[in-house]
Design an enzyme around this catalytic site. Structure first.
Site, mmCIF file in Angstrom:
data_model
loop_
_atom_site.group_PDB
_atom_site.id
_atom_site.type_symbol
_atom_site.label_atom_id
_atom_site.label_comp_id
_atom_site.label_asym_id
_atom_site.label_seq_id
_atom_site.Cartn_x
_atom_site.Cartn_y
_atom_site.Cartn_z
ATOM 1 N N ASP A 110 -29.287 -20.256 39.107
ATOM 2 C CA ASP A 110 -28.073 -21.019 39.418
ATOM 3 C C ASP A 110 -27.198 -20.265 40.425
ATOM 4 O O ASP A 110 -27.242 -19.039 40.522
ATOM 5 C CB ASP A 110 -27.276 -21.332 38.141
ATOM 6 C CG ASP A 110 -26.797 -20.092 37.400
ATOM 7 O OD1 ASP A 110 -27.603 -19.172 37.199
ATOM 8 O OD2 ASP A 110 -25.601 -20.032 37.042
ATOM 9 N N GLU A 174 -26.308 -18.282 34.515
ATOM 10 C CA GLU A 174 -25.721 -16.935 34.476
ATOM 11 C C GLU A 174 -24.263 -16.993 34.872
ATOM 12 O O GLU A 174 -23.413 -16.291 34.325
ATOM 13 C CB GLU A 174 -26.483 -15.991 35.408
ATOM 14 C CG GLU A 174 -26.047 -14.536 35.321
ATOM 15 C CD GLU A 174 -24.934 -14.140 36.288
ATOM 16 O OE1 GLU A 174 -24.402 -13.021 36.163
ATOM 17 O OE2 GLU A 174 -24.575 -14.946 37.175
HETATM 18 ZN ZN ZN Z 1 -25.719 -13.151 40.196
#
Ligand code: ZN
Length: 435
Positions: A110, A174
Site C-alpha cells: 500500500d 502498513e
Molecule cells: Zn513504508
C-alpha cells in the site's frame, strides 16, 4: 557462514543484468495505484511474481475475529472504512536445501494518497530522469519490493542453493498500522528466524528500531447559548484551548527529557524532536452566534523505544486531569479521552543480533560507505516481529526522497545496491550449500 567471492560476484552480475527488468517491475507496481484500502491489483502482480519464482502462493484476507484478541491489535482506520474484504495478503515460501536459518522478506504494497496538482509528473507513472525514479511508492516501498524480488531472481539465475528457507510476503495497510498485514501474516504462521523489510532508510544505514505511535481524541464539553447571552453558556472552544496549551507544554517537557540518538543519526534535524505530540484536528461549534457546546481535539503522539504504550497514555491522562482540576467547569464536566487508529508500541532490535550485524556488513560492502544503526522515529511493521514473536526484523532499503509527498523518488543506483545488499544478507544469513 562462508560464501565465496566468486558466488557473490556471480550474483552481482545477475543483478546488473536484471536492472532493466527491476525498473520495469517497479513501474508495473506504481501503475497499480494501491492506496491503503485498495491493494488488490498490486497483490495480483505480486502473486504472479512469486509464482514465477517457483513458489506455491498463499493469498488470504485478514480475519479480524482472529486478530482482535492479540495484544498488537487495534482497529485500523482503513478497516473501519472499508473492512478487509478484497484486500488479500500474499505469502510464499521457497524451501532451502538444508537446515540453515530461515529469513523473511516482507514489503507493504500500500501507498499513501496523492495531491496531483503538487506533482510535476503523473504520480502513477514511473518516470525515469537520469538516475532518479519518480512516482508514488517508488521509494515507500515498491522500490524495496522490486529490489528484494530481483535479489531472489538473481540468486536463482546464479544457481545459488540456499540452506535455509525464504519466506516472501507482500502485505497490506502498513500506512494505517499494519495490523491486517504483517501481524496477520505472523498469525498465519509465517514466522522466520529473522526478517528484513526494505523500507527506504538509505543503505548502508540499517533500521533497527521504530517509534510508538498512538492517536487520541478528546471531547471537551461546554454549554450552548446565544452569543448575546453568552453568560448563560460555557464556551467549549475556550476550554479546548486550555487543553491544547497544556498538551503543548507536555510535548516540550517530553522533548527535553527524552533522547534517542538512533532516531537522528541519519538526520541531525531530528535531534531534540525524537518524541512529538501533535494536535491535528479541532472540530466544534455550529454557528457564529452560538456559544459552542462541544469541541473535539484529535492528536497523535510518537515516541522512541524506552516507554510503553501504557506509560505514555498515563502521562496524557494526567495532563488532561490536571487541566480539569484547575477549571471549575471542567472539574464538574471532565473532558473525555479515547484512543483510536494507530496504537503501536515502539520496538528495538539488539545491535549485536546476527541479522543486524550481517545486514550492516553487507550494506557497507556494497556501498563502500560506513553505515549507522538508525530508527525509532516512525511507526513500522518490524515491531510486530520483535514485540510479539521475538523475531529480529531490520529495515534495509534504498535512498528515498519526499516519501508521502509530491515527486517521491528513489534512484536506480540505490535500488541496484539494495538488491545486491539483500542478496548478500540472504546468502550470509540462510547459508549457501556446497559453496
Ligand atoms: Zn513504508
Amino acid at each position: 557462514m562462508t560464501v565465496s567471492n566468486q558466488t557473490v560476484q556471480a550474483v552481482d552480475t545477475e543483478i546488473e543484468r536484471l536492472e532493466e527488468s527491476m525498473i520495469q517491475f517497479l513501474s508495473t507496481l506504481v501503475e497499480k495505484r494501491t492506496v491503503t484500502g485498495n491493494e488488490r491489483a498490486g497483490q495480483e502482480v505480486m502473486a504472479n511474481k512469486f509464482e514465477s519464482l517457483g513458489a506455491a502462493v498463499d493469498r488470504w484476507e485478514p480475519n479480524p475475529e482472529r486478530l482482535r484478541g492479540h495484544s498488537g491489535y487495534f482497529e485500523t482506520s482503513t478497516f473501519e472504512e472499508v473492512g478487509y474484504g478484497g484486500r488479500p495478503n500474499v505469502g510464499a515460501r521457497l524451501d532451502g536445501v538444508g537446515e540453515g536459518n530461515s529469513l523473511g522478506l516482507s514489503g507493504h504494497i500500500d501507498v499513501v494518497s496523492v495531491t496531483e496538482r503538487e506533482w510535476d509528473s503523473d504520480p502513477w507513472t514511473l518516470v525515469r530522469d537520469d538516475d532518479r525514479l519518480i512516482g508514488r511508492g517508488s521509494c515507500d516501498m515498491k522500490g524495496g519490493i522490486a529490489a528484494y524480488v530481483t535479489a531472489v531472481e538473481a540468486l536463482q539465475a546464479a544457481n545459488v542453493d540456499l540452506e535455509g528457507d525464504l519466506v516472501l510476503q507482500s502485505t497490506i495497510e502498513e500506512e494505517a498500522g499494519g495490523v491486517g498485514g504483517v501481524l496477520s501474516a505472523l498469525e498465519r504462521g509465517y514466522r522466520p528466524d529473522a526478517a528484513v523489510i526494505p523500507e527506504p532508510l538509505d543503505i548502508p544505514h540499517i533500521g533497527t528500531a521504530s517509534a510508538g505511535v498512538m492517536y487520541f481524541r478528546i471531547t471537551v464539553p461546554g454549554r450552548t447559548a446565544h452569543a448575546g447571552r453568552a453568560y448563560a453558556g460555557v464556551n467549549a472552544l475556550d476550554k479546548a484551548v486550555l487543553l491544547l496549551q497544556s498538551l503543548n507544554d507536555l510535548d516540550e517537557t517530553r522533548k527535553g527529557r527524552i533522547d534517542y540518538p538512533r532516531a537522528y543519526r541519519a538526520d541531525r534535524r531530528l535531534e531534540g524532536h525524537v518524541t512529538n505530540l501533535n494536535i491535528g484536528v479541532i472540530d466544534g461549534g455550529e454557528w457564529p452566534s452560538t456559544v459552542p457546546g462541544e469541541v473535539t481535539l484529535e492528536g497523535r503522539i510518537g515516541w522512541p523505544p524506552g516507554e510503553t504504550r501504557e506509560q505514555v497514555r498515563k502521562e496524557i491522562r494526567r495532563t488532561i486531569s490536571n487541566v480539569a482540576t484547575r477549571d471549575e467547569w471542567l472539574a464538574e464536566h471532565p473532558p473525555e479521552l479515547s484512543w483510536f487508529g494507530w496504537q503501536a508500541e515502539p520496538h528495538e532490535v539488539p545491535l549485536d543480533s546476527r541479522i543486524a550485524r550481517v545486514s550492516k556488513t553487507a550494506a557497507e560492502d556494497v556501498t563502500g560507505n560506513e553505515g549507522q544503526f538508525v530508527g525509532g522515529h516512525a511507526g513500522m511493521d518490524e515491531r510486530f516481529y520483535k514485540n510479539y514473536y521475538d523475531i529480529n526484523a531490520v529495515s534495509v532499503g534504498p535512498y528515498g526522497e519526499n516519501l508521502h509527498g509530491p515527486n517521491e523518488h528513489t534512484t536506480v543506483t540505490s535500488l541496484t545496491d539494495t538488491a545486491k545488499t539483500l542478496a548478500r544478507i540472504i546468502m550470509y544469513y540462510c547459508g549457501v550449500a556446497s559453496d
